[in-house]
Design a protein around this motif. Sequence first.
Motif, short mmCIF file in Angstrom:
data_model
loop_
_atom_site.label_atom_id
_atom_site.label_comp_id
_atom_site.label_asym_id
_atom_site.label_seq_id
_atom_site.Cartn_x
_atom_site.Cartn_y
_atom_site.Cartn_z
N ILE A 53 0.84 -1.20 0.00
CA ILE A 53 0.00 0.00 0.00
C ILE A 53 0.87 1.25 0.00
O ILE A 53 0.63 2.20 -0.75
CB ILE A 53 -0.95 -0.01 1.22
N ARG A 54 1.91 1.25 0.85
CA ARG A 54 2.81 2.41 0.89
C ARG A 54 3.47 2.64 -0.47
O ARG A 54 3.62 3.76 -0.94
CB ARG A 54 3.87 2.20 1.99
N HIS A 55 3.89 1.55 -1.10
CA HIS A 55 4.53 1.64 -2.41
C HIS A 55 3.56 2.19 -3.46
O HIS A 55 3.90 3.11 -4.22
CB HIS A 55 5.04 0.26 -2.83
N ARG A 56 2.35 1.65 -3.46
CA ARG A 56 1.39 2.07 -4.49
C ARG A 56 0.88 3.49 -4.27
O ARG A 56 0.61 4.21 -5.23
CB ARG A 56 0.21 1.09 -4.56
N ILE A 57 0.75 3.90 -3.00
CA ILE A 57 0.21 5.24 -2.75
C ILE A 57 1.23 6.30 -3.18
O ILE A 57 0.87 7.39 -3.62
CB ILE A 57 -0.24 5.39 -1.28
N ARG A 58 2.51 5.97 -3.09
CA ARG A 58 3.56 6.86 -3.60
C ARG A 58 3.39 7.11 -5.09
O ARG A 58 3.67 8.19 -5.59
CB ARG A 58 4.94 6.22 -3.39
N GLY A 59 2.94 6.07 -5.79
CA GLY A 59 2.80 6.16 -7.24
C GLY A 59 1.63 7.02 -7.69
O GLY A 59 1.52 7.35 -8.87
N LEU A 60 0.75 7.41 -6.75
CA LEU A 60 -0.44 8.17 -7.13
C LEU A 60 -0.15 9.66 -7.29
O LEU A 60 -0.92 10.39 -7.92
CB LEU A 60 -1.56 7.98 -6.10
N SER A 61 0.92 10.14 -6.64
CA SER A 61 1.19 11.59 -6.67
C SER A 61 2.65 11.84 -6.31
O SER A 61 3.16 11.28 -5.34
CB SER A 61 0.26 12.29 -5.65
N ASP A 62 3.31 12.70 -7.08
CA ASP A 62 4.70 13.05 -6.78
C ASP A 62 4.80 13.75 -5.43
O ASP A 62 5.75 13.56 -4.68
CB ASP A 62 5.29 13.94 -7.87
#
Length: 238
Positions: A53-62
Amino acid sequence: MKLSDQAALILFSGGQDSTTCLAWALSRYARVETLGFDYGQRHAIELAVRPTIRHRIRGLSDEWAARLGDDHVLDLSVLGEVSETALTRDSEIAMQANGLPNTFVPGRNLLFLTLAAALAYRRGMTVLVGGMCETDFSGYPDCRDETLRALQSALQLGMGSRVSIETPLMWLDKAATWRLADQLGGEALIDLIRTETHTCYLGERSQLHAWGYGCGRCPACELRMNGYQHFKATQSID
Ligand code: ZN
């Protein structure tokens, strides 16, 4: 949303609520760290999904990627030693004579937030964020707003700090929690929460439903499923 220069520590279990809180904090605070507890919970799958989840949430917004800092996991196996509950023992989920479900772990949130405050103090963070909620709550007295306001006062007094406890979901029902996620991160965040977060008390993850993984029958699954269905029904009206 106005960005605060404060740093926030999120009680992050890997469930729907704490993931929504994480997105809420990333939209609002300059630095965000996450904290999880391993207390022998039988839905330990929650802990396993946290890094994804932490990895994917990073990918949602710089911006979110830049603000998301360290992750911490504390061993709280002592909690399983002092309390016999259906969350830490392999027993049926049921209501008890005192009106509380036997999934209630006495003092859990008090302990979590006290440890979170100690960690935040050491790392210069002044905001604690938790997904506690009075609206859908199962009667857990440590999820009440009044409890958390009292605990905030006790922590400020006892630590001589200006720590605050933020509970963005306190007055939201589950449909409104899905709606908040939609506002914060749109369809991409909804999809992340649907497919990666874990809520089911029984740890069931074999079948992906519209609302996510889970047995579909335990109280946690029922809340999540009904909330999602209501969210989708009202979303199409807007
Ligand atoms: Zn379930």
